[in-house]
Design an enzyme around this catalytic site. Structure first.
Site, short mmCIF file in Angstrom:
data_model
loop_
_atom_site.label_atom_id
_atom_site.label_comp_id
_atom_site.label_asym_id
_atom_site.label_seq_id
_atom_site.Cartn_x
_atom_site.Cartn_y
_atom_site.Cartn_z
CG ASP A 69 60.65 115.20 54.72
OD1 ASP A 69 61.10 116.05 55.51
OD2 ASP A 69 60.51 114.00 55.02
CG ASP A 76 68.91 110.06 59.62
OD1 ASP A 76 68.39 110.79 60.48
OD2 ASP A 76 69.32 110.47 58.52
#
Length: 239
Positions: free
Chosen positions: A8, A130
């Protein structure tokens, strides 16, 4: 089952967030490409990269960091965060990204995914779903939509999508195990290739994910905190 070590990126650095909260981050490296090299040397067959700044503001501010990852490893890289146009997809494919993950736009403008699959093919386009309590979150997880994860999966399948990255936000970065039941529900109901994401904390978690016939599992914080040894995990699940 394929394992996807995650990188990330925020402000050009490799970080991990807790439950997607941007104010709760830990920096693991100032040079994300070195992390990619480490995962590749441990046997990774794919790298999963998230552009956190892009997910939030829609700009590709971490282009150089991501390009450096692609140039540093000789394995495929998939990336998401900030995909808002066909041009955004082209730019990422042009630097050598193998698969582009569309998130927010799949909810806000579903026909965009249909156009993208038509133009680039189902091997290149992945949809990132998500969710929290079964409802899809958008804009870097800052906002919950009124669309359920299952309905979105079915709609994407109808548009030719083959692969979904499903993340349970409440589990992400918490090392409390993935949402195996809901991931299984999505697999059983849709027949799609679903990559489980969020909360993977141990080899046992990976075994649980393998049992439900997931296409793969994304491993993030567990690698950075040495709770999972990537080399060992790959020998168990990929070889």
């Amino acid at each position: 089952m394929r394992l996807y070590p995650a990188i990330d990126i925020k402000n050009g650095k490799c970080v991990r967030l807790k439950q997607g909260k941007f104010n709760e981050q830990t920096v693991y490296s100032n040079d994300p490409y070195t992390i990619a090299e480490k995962w590749a040397s441990n046997g990774a067959s794919y790298i999963h990269v998230v552009d956190l700044d892009g997910a939030l503001d829609g700009n590709w501010t971490n282009k150089e960091a991501i390009k450096k990852i692609v140039d540093s490893v000789h394995i495929p890289v998939q990336t998401g965060g900030g995909i808002r146009s066909i041009r955004d997809i082209e730019e990422r494919l042009d630097v050598g990204i193998t698969r582009v993950i569309i998130g927010t736009l799949a909810v806000k403008n579903p026909s965009f995914v249909k156009d993208a699959v038509k133009k680039f093919g189902k091997e290149r386009i992945v949809v990132g779903i998500d969710a929290k309590d079964g409802m899809v979150a958008i804009n870097g997880w800052e906002k919950l939509s009124v669309v359920s994860a299952l309905d979105l999966c079915k709609q994407m399948k109808g548009y030719g999508v083959k692969t979904i990255v499903y993340t349970d936000i409440s589990k992400d970065g918490m090392l409390i195990g993935p949402n195996v039941d809901y991931t299984k529900y999505l697999i059983d109901e849709t027949g799609l290739d679903i990559i489980a994401s969020g909360g993977v904390s141990s080899i046992k978690d990976l075994k649980d994910v393998e049992k439900i016939n997931a296409e793969g599992a994304i491993i993030g914080k567990a690698l950075y905190t040495n709770k999972i040894d990537l080399k060992e995990a790959i020998s168990l699940f990929e070889n």
